[in-house]
Design an enzyme around this catalytic site. Structure first.
Site, PDB file in Angstrom:
ATOM      1  N   TYR A   1      38.154  12.261  21.550  1.00 57.71           N
ATOM      2  CA  TYR A   1      38.978  12.767  22.583  1.00 57.71           C
ATOM      3  C   TYR A   1      38.244  13.301  23.711  1.00 57.71           C
ATOM      4  O   TYR A   1      38.478  14.379  24.469  1.00 57.71           O
ATOM      5  CB  TYR A   1      39.875  13.729  21.917  1.00 57.71           C
ATOM      6  CG  TYR A   1      40.649  13.389  20.602  1.00 57.71           C
ATOM      7  CD1 TYR A   1      41.586  12.603  20.866  1.00 57.71           C
ATOM      8  CD2 TYR A   1      40.140  13.794  19.449  1.00 57.71           C
ATOM      9  CE1 TYR A   1      42.204  11.947  19.693  1.00 57.71           C
ATOM     10  CE2 TYR A   1      40.631  13.074  18.336  1.00 57.71           C
ATOM     11  CZ  TYR A   1      41.655  12.318  18.436  1.00 57.71           C
ATOM     12  OH  TYR A   1      42.296  12.017  17.268  1.00 57.71           O
TER      13      TYR A   1
ATOM     14  N   TYR B   1      42.066  22.942  24.160  1.00 60.27           N
ATOM     15  CA  TYR B   1      42.470  23.434  22.716  1.00 60.27           C
ATOM     16  C   TYR B   1      41.352  24.498  22.436  1.00 60.27           C
ATOM     17  O   TYR B   1      41.057  24.973  21.394  1.00 60.27           O
ATOM     18  CB  TYR B   1      41.792  22.240  21.971  1.00 60.27           C
ATOM     19  CG  TYR B   1      42.542  20.818  22.014  1.00 60.27           C
ATOM     20  CD1 TYR B   1      44.168  20.888  21.934  1.00 60.27           C
ATOM     21  CD2 TYR B   1      42.126  19.798  22.255  1.00 60.27           C
ATOM     22  CE1 TYR B   1      44.693  19.941  22.047  1.00 60.27           C
ATOM     23  CE2 TYR B   1      42.748  18.730  22.331  1.00 60.27           C
ATOM     24  CZ  TYR B   1      43.900  18.705  22.063  1.00 60.27           C
ATOM     25  OH  TYR B   1      44.691  17.279  22.203  1.00 60.27           O
TER      26      TYR B   1
ATOM     27  N   GLY C   1      42.872  14.063   9.600  1.00 58.19           N
ATOM     28  CA  GLY C   1      42.774  15.953   9.591  1.00 58.19           C
ATOM     29  C   GLY C   1      41.431  16.068   9.140  1.00 58.19           C
ATOM     30  O   GLY C   1      41.355  17.075   8.906  1.00 58.19           O
TER      31      GLY C   1
ATOM     32  N   GLY D   1      39.857   9.490  13.069  1.00 50.99           N
ATOM     33  CA  GLY D   1      39.821   9.463  14.356  1.00 50.99           C
ATOM     34  C   GLY D   1      38.218  10.244  14.500  1.00 50.99           C
ATOM     35  O   GLY D   1      37.122   9.766  14.714  1.00 50.99           O
TER      36      GLY D   1
ATOM     37  N   ARG E   1      38.692  19.024  26.193  1.00 51.13           N
ATOM     38  CA  ARG E   1      39.022  19.730  24.859  1.00 51.13           C
ATOM     39  C   ARG E   1      38.602  21.323  25.269  1.00 51.13           C
ATOM     40  O   ARG E   1      39.330  22.099  24.511  1.00 51.13           O
ATOM     41  CB  ARG E   1      38.154  19.388  23.741  1.00 51.13           C
ATOM     42  CG  ARG E   1      38.695  17.882  23.554  1.00 51.13           C
ATOM     43  CD  ARG E   1      37.982  17.263  22.119  1.00 51.13           C
ATOM     44  NE  ARG E   1      38.559  17.692  20.994  1.00 51.13           N
ATOM     45  CZ  ARG E   1      38.084  18.821  20.235  1.00 51.13           C
ATOM     46  NH1 ARG E   1      37.130  19.255  20.534  1.00 51.13           N
ATOM     47  NH2 ARG E   1      38.875  19.242  19.331  1.00 51.13           N
TER      48      ARG E   1
ATOM     49  N   CYS F   1      38.086  22.276  40.899  1.00 51.70           N
ATOM     50  CA  CYS F   1      38.703  23.309  41.370  1.00 51.70           C
ATOM     51  C   CYS F   1      39.931  23.848  40.665  1.00 51.70           C
ATOM     52  O   CYS F   1      40.970  23.965  40.998  1.00 51.70           O
ATOM     53  CB  CYS F   1      39.213  23.060  43.025  1.00 51.70           C
ATOM     54  SG  CYS F   1      37.665  22.761  43.946  1.00 51.70           S
TER      55      CYS F   1
HETATM   56  C1  LIG Z   1      45.516  10.975  16.253  1.00 50.87           C
HETATM   57  C2  LIG Z   1      45.999  10.475  15.091  1.00 50.87           C
HETATM   58  C3  LIG Z   1      44.892  10.304  14.059  1.00 50.87           C
HETATM   59  C4  LIG Z   1      43.525  10.884  14.058  1.00 50.87           C
HETATM   60  O1  LIG Z   1      43.370  12.268  14.161  1.00 50.87           O
HETATM   61  P1  LIG Z   1      41.944  12.769  13.807  1.00 50.87           P
HETATM   62  O2  LIG Z   1      42.264  14.205  13.886  1.00 50.87           O
HETATM   63  O3  LIG Z   1      40.990  12.200  15.066  1.00 50.87           O
HETATM   64  O4  LIG Z   1      41.183  12.195  12.626  1.00 50.87           O
HETATM   65  C5  LIG Z   1      45.749   9.352  12.965  1.00 50.87           C
HETATM   66  N1  LIG Z   1      46.554   9.205  12.704  1.00 50.87           N
HETATM   67  C6  LIG Z   1      47.678   9.335  13.766  1.00 50.87           C
HETATM   68  C7  LIG Z   1      48.951   8.892  13.477  1.00 50.87           C
HETATM   69  C8  LIG Z   1      47.432   9.912  14.741  1.00 50.87           C
HETATM   70  O5  LIG Z   1      48.228  10.304  15.881  1.00 50.87           O
END
Ligand SMILES: *Cc1c(COP(=O)(O)O)cnc(C)c1O
Length: 410
Positions: A365, A311, A227, A270, A307, A337
Site C-alpha cells: 500500500y 492510517y 489480516g 497482501g 499510510r 502543501c
Molecule cells: C486487501 C485485501 C486483502 C489483503 O489484505 P492484507 O491486509 O494486505 O493482507 C485480502 N483479501 C481481500 C478481499 C482484500 O480486499
C-alpha cells in the site's frame, strides 16, 4: 536491508548507489524477502491443501506479480483492471480470484468472460448472477462474520457497520436465492480486515465458516482471507504463522472430516508478503529548526506514501547515508502543501541536507496508493532480484501529468 562495511544494502546491492542510478524518491523491493514470506506461509500449512492468492492491490507491479506466480502463488484481484494485469503477468484465469466490492454486474460479467473465480459479496449481484448463469458458472460467497478484527475501523472489514460481505444473519435469505437460482457455490470466503493480532481471531472466524459450510454441499475451498500482521516497530506483535498453521490446520482437518471431503484452504495475504520487502528511499531537501522541533523536509510526501497520514501508520525511518552520525531527534515531513508528516520525534543518525532516508515497510500500500497530487511525478520502482537492481517502473515525466488532459480554446 543490512549494514555491511558502513553501507546499507540488499542482497549486496548498495542502496545509496540505487539512488545514484535511479534517482529519488524510489521504491526498492527485496525479492528474497517476498519469496521467504511465501515459503513461511506455505510451510506453516504443509499438511493442508493450501493455496495462496496474493492480494494484488498491495503492490500491483507486473514484475512483482510475475515473481509471485513463479513461486507458486495465485492472485486475488479487486477490479477488472487488476485481473487484466494478472493475466498479462501470466496467471491462468483459474488461478485468479475476483473479489470486488460494490461493482456493477457488468464488471462481474467481464470477470466471468475472463474465466476468473468470482467472489460475490452482496445478494443483489448474486441474484443477477443466478438469473444469468444458473449453475453453469460456479462462484464463491463472501460472508461477513461480524467479528471486530484489526487495528482500527478503517482497516477492519468484518464488523457490523462494514460494507463488505453478506451478513451471516442473512443466511436463510442467501440460501433461498441460491436454491431458487440453482447457483453452484464452490467456495466460502471471509476477510475480516488487516492487522489481526493472533490465531484466536482466525479460529473464531473459522468456526463460523465451518458452521455455515454445512449448508453448502459443493464446496471445493474455504478462503480465510488475510489480516496477517507484520512488524512495523521493533518488538511489535506479529502474526505467528507457525502457531496459526498448527491451530488452524488442526481445526480445518477436523472440519474436513465431518464435511466428508478434504477441501482446499485459501489465504489472500497482501501486506504479509510484500510489506517488509519494501523500502521507500527519499532525499532530505531541507533541515528546518523551529521552536517545536527539527524538521527534515524530504523530496516526497503523502502523494507517494499515504499510510502515515491516512492510517496513522508507523513506518520506521533510517538515515542510510550517514550511518555513523550522532543520533538526534527529528520530525520527518513531506513537500506537499498539506500537513504530511512521515514521523514525529524520530531518532536518526544526524541528517544533513542531501542525505538519503529509508522508510521501512513500504512494500504494501505504498506505490499502489500513490497519486499525482501537487502535480508531482509518481516515483520509480526497483526490484532487487538475484543480486541485481532492476528498474521495474520508470519515474513519471511531464507527459504523464498531461496525458488525458484536454486543453480547449479559452
Ligand atoms: C486487501 C485485501 C486483502 C489483503 O489484505 P492484507 O491486509 O494486505 O493482507 C485480502 N483479501 C481481500 C478481499 C482484500 O480486499
Amino acid at each position: 536491508m543490512e549494514i555491511k562495511n558502513n553501507a546499507y544494502q540488499i542482497q549486496g546491492v548498495d542502496l545509496n548507489k540505487v539512488v545514484k542510478e535511479f534517482g529519488s524518491p524510489v521504491y526498492v523491493y527485496d525479492a528474497n524477502k517476498i519469496i521467504d514470506q511465501l515459503n513461511t506461509l506455505k510451510n506453516a500449512f504443509s499438511k493442508q491443501k493450501i493455496k495462496i492468492k496474493y492480494a494484488a492491490k498491495a503492490l500491483t507491479n507486473i514484475s512483482i506479480l510475475k515473481l509471485m506466480k513463479k513461486h507458486g502463488a495465485g492472485v486475488d484481484v479487486v477490479s477488472a483492471q487488476e485481473a487484466k494485469l494478472a493475466l498479462k503477468a501470466g496467471f491462468e484465469p483459474g488461478d485468479i480470484l475476483f473479489t470486488p466490492n460494490c461493482v456493477s454486474f457488468e464488471e462481474i460479467q467481464q470477470g466471468v468472460e475472463m474465466g476468473l473465480t468470482i467472489n460475490i459479496d452482496n445478494i443483489s449481484i448474486l441474484e443477477q448472477f443466478g438469473h444469468k448463469y444458473h449453475n453453469s458458472v460456479p462462484c464463491c460467497i463472501r460472508l461477513n462474520p461480524h467479528i471486530m478484527a484489526g487495528g482500527n475501523s478503517k482497516i477492519s472489514t468484518g464488523h457490523v457497520d462494514s460494507k463488505f460481505g453478506i451478513s451471516i444473519y442473512q443466511l436463510p435469505h442467501l440460501l433461498r436465492v441460491i436454491k431458487t437460482n440453482q447457483i453452484n457455490v464452490i467456495g466460502l470466503h471471509m476477510h475480516t480486515g488487516s492487522d489481526i493480532l493472533d490465531a484466536e481471531v482466525f479460529l473464531k472466524v473459522a468456526d463460523i465458516l465451518y458452521g455455515v459450510a454445512r449448508d453448502f454441499p459443493n464446496l471445493e475451498f474455504i478462503d480465510f482471507g488475510s489480516g496477517f500482521k507484520v512488524g512495523y516497530k521493533e518488538n511489535d506483535i506479529t502474526t505467528n504463522v507457525h502457531d496459526l498453521g498448527i491451530k488452524l490446520g488442526k481445526s480445518f482437518d477436523k472440519f474436513c472430516e465431518s464435511y466428508g471431503r478434504k477441501l482446499e484452504m485459501w489465504f489472500e495475504p497482501g501486506k504479509y508478503l510484500v510489506s517488509e520487502s519494501g523500502y521507500f528511499l527519499v532525499k532530505s531537501n531541507v533541515i528546518k529548526t523551529t521552536p517545536a522541533t527539527v524538521f527534515v523536509g524530504v523530496d516526497s510526501g503523502m502523494n507517494h506514501l499515504l499510510r502515515p497520514m491516512m492510517y496513522d501508520a508507523y513506518h520506521e525511518i533510517v538515515n542510510i547515508s550517514n550511518p555513523k552520525g550522532t543520533q538526534r531527534v527529528y520530525t520527518i515531513v513531506g513537500y506537499i502543501c498539506e500537513t504530511d508528516t512521515f514521523g514525529w520525534d524520530r531518532k536518526l543518525n544526524e541528517v544533513r541536507e542531501g542525505d538519503i532516508l529509508a522508510i521501512k515497510n513500504a512494500g504494501a500500500y505504498g506505490f499502489s496508493m500513490a497519486s499525482n497530487y501537487n502535480s508531482r511525478y509518481r516515483p520509480a520502482e526497483v526490484l532487487i532480484y538475484e543480486g541485481k537492481a532492476h528498474l521495474i517502473r520508470e519515474r513519471e515525466t511531464m507527459d504523464d501529468i498531461l496525458r488525458n488532459q484536454v486543453e480547449i480554446d479559452i
